[in-house]
Design an enzyme around this catalytic site. Structure first.
Site, PDB file in Angstrom:
ATOM      1  N   ALA A 104       8.035  54.353  68.785  1.00 55.09           N
ATOM      2  CA  ALA A 104       9.223  53.882  68.082  1.00 55.09           C
ATOM      3  C   ALA A 104       8.818  53.529  66.656  1.00 55.09           C
ATOM      4  O   ALA A 104       7.652  53.225  66.396  1.00 55.09           O
ATOM      5  CB  ALA A 104       9.788  52.657  68.797  1.00 55.09           C
ATOM      6  N   GLY A 156       6.845  54.819  72.456  1.00 53.67           N
ATOM      7  CA  GLY A 156       8.078  55.554  72.734  1.00 53.67           C
ATOM      8  C   GLY A 156       7.845  57.055  72.838  1.00 53.67           C
ATOM      9  O   GLY A 156       8.619  57.759  73.500  1.00 53.67           O
ATOM     10  N   GLU A 172       6.829  57.537  76.309  1.00 57.99           N
ATOM     11  CA  GLU A 172       8.017  57.298  77.136  1.00 57.99           C
ATOM     12  C   GLU A 172       8.996  58.471  77.057  1.00 57.99           C
ATOM     13  O   GLU A 172       9.626  58.838  78.052  1.00 57.99           O
ATOM     14  CB  GLU A 172       8.686  55.989  76.693  1.00 57.99           C
ATOM     15  CG  GLU A 172       7.818  54.782  77.014  1.00 57.99           C
ATOM     16  CD  GLU A 172       8.282  53.506  76.333  1.00 57.99           C
ATOM     17  OE1 GLU A 172       8.459  53.518  75.100  1.00 57.99           O
ATOM     18  OE2 GLU A 172       8.477  52.502  77.027  1.00 57.99           O
ATOM     19  N   GLU A 218       1.875  49.220  72.842  1.00 60.35           N
ATOM     20  CA  GLU A 218       2.769  48.125  72.433  1.00 60.35           C
ATOM     21  C   GLU A 218       2.100  46.765  72.512  1.00 60.35           C
ATOM     22  O   GLU A 218       2.406  45.861  71.745  1.00 60.35           O
ATOM     23  CB  GLU A 218       4.042  48.122  73.311  1.00 60.35           C
ATOM     24  CG  GLU A 218       5.015  49.248  73.017  1.00 60.35           C
ATOM     25  CD  GLU A 218       4.749  50.521  73.814  1.00 60.35           C
ATOM     26  OE1 GLU A 218       3.652  50.673  74.386  1.00 60.35           O
ATOM     27  OE2 GLU A 218       5.660  51.370  73.862  1.00 60.35           O
TER      28      GLU A 218
HETATM   29  N1  CAA Z   1       6.210  53.766  63.312  1.00 57.96           N
HETATM   30  C1  CAA Z   1       6.311  53.923  61.974  1.00 57.96           C
HETATM   31  N2  CAA Z   1       5.428  54.597  61.224  1.00 57.96           N
HETATM   32  C2  CAA Z   1       4.383  55.152  61.851  1.00 57.96           C
HETATM   33  C3  CAA Z   1       4.208  55.033  63.233  1.00 57.96           C
HETATM   34  C4  CAA Z   1       5.173  54.316  63.988  1.00 57.96           C
HETATM   35  N3  CAA Z   1       5.119  54.180  65.318  1.00 57.96           N
HETATM   36  N4  CAA Z   1       3.070  55.676  63.589  1.00 57.96           N
HETATM   37  C5  CAA Z   1       2.569  56.187  62.456  1.00 57.96           C
HETATM   38  N5  CAA Z   1       3.351  55.870  61.401  1.00 57.96           N
HETATM   39  C6  CAA Z   1       3.161  56.231  59.987  1.00 57.96           C
HETATM   40  C7  CAA Z   1       2.055  55.401  59.343  1.00 57.96           C
HETATM   41  O1  CAA Z   1       2.555  54.152  58.906  1.00 57.96           O
HETATM   42  C8  CAA Z   1       1.638  56.301  58.207  1.00 57.96           C
HETATM   43  O2  CAA Z   1       2.570  56.179  57.167  1.00 57.96           O
HETATM   44  P1  CAA Z   1       2.041  56.092  55.620  1.00 57.96           P
HETATM   45  O3  CAA Z   1       1.396  57.413  55.358  1.00 57.96           O
HETATM   46  O4  CAA Z   1       3.291  55.872  54.827  1.00 57.96           O
HETATM   47  O5  CAA Z   1       1.083  54.963  55.578  1.00 57.96           O
HETATM   48  C9  CAA Z   1       1.782  57.707  58.788  1.00 57.96           C
HETATM   49  O6  CAA Z   1       2.681  57.557  59.893  1.00 57.96           O
HETATM   50  C10 CAA Z   1       0.485  58.284  59.299  1.00 57.96           C
HETATM   51  O7  CAA Z   1      -0.070  57.337  60.205  1.00 57.96           O
HETATM   52  P2  CAA Z   1      -1.588  56.821  60.111  1.00 57.96           P
HETATM   53  O8  CAA Z   1      -2.055  56.828  58.682  1.00 57.96           O
HETATM   54  O9  CAA Z   1      -1.682  55.521  60.839  1.00 57.96           O
HETATM   55  O10 CAA Z   1      -2.318  58.004  60.923  1.00 57.96           O
HETATM   56  P3  CAA Z   1      -3.688  57.919  61.722  1.00 57.96           P
HETATM   57  O11 CAA Z   1      -4.011  59.320  62.068  1.00 57.96           O
HETATM   58  O12 CAA Z   1      -4.701  57.119  60.991  1.00 57.96           O
HETATM   59  O13 CAA Z   1      -3.336  57.095  63.065  1.00 57.96           O
HETATM   60  C11 CAA Z   1      -2.028  56.563  65.007  1.00 57.96           C
HETATM   61  C12 CAA Z   1      -2.468  57.642  63.995  1.00 57.96           C
HETATM   62  C13 CAA Z   1      -3.221  56.100  65.831  1.00 57.96           C
HETATM   63  C14 CAA Z   1      -0.966  57.196  65.910  1.00 57.96           C
HETATM   64  C15 CAA Z   1      -1.446  55.347  64.237  1.00 57.96           C
HETATM   65  O14 CAA Z   1      -0.500  55.822  63.290  1.00 57.96           O
HETATM   66  C16 CAA Z   1      -0.771  54.347  65.105  1.00 57.96           C
HETATM   67  O15 CAA Z   1      -1.416  53.549  65.763  1.00 57.96           O
HETATM   68  N6  CAA Z   1       0.604  54.343  65.125  1.00 57.96           N
HETATM   69  C17 CAA Z   1       1.382  53.377  65.869  1.00 57.96           C
HETATM   70  C18 CAA Z   1       1.364  53.673  67.365  1.00 57.96           C
HETATM   71  C19 CAA Z   1       2.171  52.613  68.115  1.00 57.96           C
HETATM   72  O16 CAA Z   1       1.840  51.441  68.092  1.00 57.96           O
HETATM   73  N7  CAA Z   1       3.232  53.044  68.810  1.00 57.96           N
HETATM   74  C20 CAA Z   1       4.091  52.163  69.572  1.00 57.96           C
HETATM   75  C21 CAA Z   1       5.316  51.802  68.762  1.00 57.96           C
HETATM   76  S1  CAA Z   1       6.319  50.576  69.548  1.00 57.96           S
HETATM   77  C22 CAA Z   1       7.226  51.403  70.725  1.00 57.96           C
HETATM   78  O17 CAA Z   1       7.139  52.612  70.869  1.00 57.96           O
HETATM   79  C23 CAA Z   1       8.164  50.540  71.535  1.00 57.96           C
HETATM   80  C24 CAA Z   1       8.883  51.243  72.660  1.00 57.96           C
HETATM   81  O18 CAA Z   1       8.474  51.178  73.800  1.00 57.96           O
HETATM   82  C25 CAA Z   1      10.133  51.946  72.431  1.00 57.96           C
END
Ligand code: CAA
Length: 257
Positions: A65, A108, A111, A131
């Site tokens: 998400a 998400g 999911e 999460e």
């Molecule tokens: N939401 C918003 N932006 C996101 C994102 C997310 N879930 N995941 C990645 N991005 C964005 C980053 O902020 C980044 O943007 P910028 O270039 O503007 O900084 C871009 O995508 C590239 O991401 P990274 O630089 O972080 O890429 P990476 O290769 O170094 O890492 C990753 C990849 C490990 C997937 C890392 O991006 C990450 O940990 N993302 C979040 C994963 C996460 O926590 N997901 C759960 C979300 S909560 C949820 O889903 C609730 C639910 O149950 C519905």
């Protein structure tokens, strides 16, 4: 209809949807989920479509998400806006959905893949529910579908540690159907879709419904339910065609009637 965050196309009887927010690893904001549900429902209503392929493209499935969108939300806002209303519509899609997963399917994203009916994963796919590292828990099925798919012990570890599992582990625990090289993912998912699309559509839809029913009913009620759907299919022309073709030693030609 013009979409901003997804791309929609078709190949014969297969409807294809690609998540498309490449700059943020296909982070699932409310706009994307809303478009995705509209596209899925459009394919579901289209009688010329028999199976749906969902992909994030050849780099990432979805990193979860959209955290930026949620960061300042309050409980009341999420609850009163019915945050997961569109997600709830996802599970009402009657046609089979095959997910083609390359790279991250996190939060998400995992999911969403699990809400599909089958998953073809690339060797580099990573499935996880991170999460817990954001101070929350999964909200779109991560504690429910994952547990049913992989069992309590694995689900607990994935949800409580936030550590993702590899495609091979996902195959081992029954989360995905097959693991293939990155460049073959969509091709393999498409092959699966085409195989399903060649079957009798009513049987396919009721088969999906009946399998899903097993997750929220007792075995006795589930067996009764299955029998009713079985009887129902004898009202279709495709049942006659399927059985006649077998008797006449020819291939069936199902017309969705
Ligand atoms: N939401 C918003 N932006 C996101 C994102 C997310 N879930 N995941 C990645 N991005 C964005 C980053 O902020 C980044 O943007 P910028 O270039 O503007 O900084 C871009 O995508 C590239 O991401 P990274 O630089 O972080 O890429 P990476 O290769 O170094 O890492 C990753 C990849 C490990 C997937 C890392 O991006 C990450 O940990 N993302 C979040 C994963 C996460 O926590 N997901 C759960 C979300 S909560 C949820 O889903 C609730 C639910 O149950 C519905």
């Amino acid at each position: 209809m013009e979409y901003q965050s997804i791309q929609m196309s078709r190949e014969g009887a297969i409807g294809r949807i690609q998540l498309y927010r490449p700059k943020v690893l296909n982070a699932l904001n409310t706009g994307l989920i809303s478009e995705l549900v509209q596209a899925l429902e459009a394919f579901d209503r289209d009688s010329t479509i028999r199976c749906i392929l969902l992909t994030g493209g050849n780099r990432v499935f979805a990193a979860g998400a959209d955290i930026g969108e949620m960061a300042t939300a309050t409980s009341a806002e999420l609850m009163l806006s019915n945050q997961f209303a569109d997600w709830d519509r996802l599970r009402r899609i009657k046609k089979p959905i095959v997910a083609a997963v390359v790279g991250y399917a996190l939060g998400g994203g995992c999911e969403l893949a699990m809400a599909c009916d089958m998953i073809v994963a690339a060797e580099n796919a990573r499935f996880g529910q991170p999460e817990i590292d954001l101070g929350i828990i999964p909200g779109a099925g991560g504690t429910q579908r994952l547990t049913r798919a992989v069992g309590k012990a694995r689900a607990m570890e994935i949800v409580l540690t936030g550590s993702p599992i590899t495609a091979q582990e996902a195959l081992h625990v029954g989360l995905v159907n097959r693991v293939v090289p990155v460049e073959n993912v969509e091709l393999e998912a498409m092959k699966l879709c085409q195989q399903i699309a060649s079957k009798a559509p009513a049987a396919v839809q009721l088969a999906k419904e009946s399998v899903l029913k097993s997750f929220d009913t007792t075995i006795a009620d589930g067996l009764d339910y299955e029998q009713k759907l079985f009887y129902l299919l004898f009202s279709t022309e495709d049942q006659k065609e399927g059985m006649n073709a077998f008797v006449e030693k020819r291939k069936p030609h199902f017309q969705g009637k």
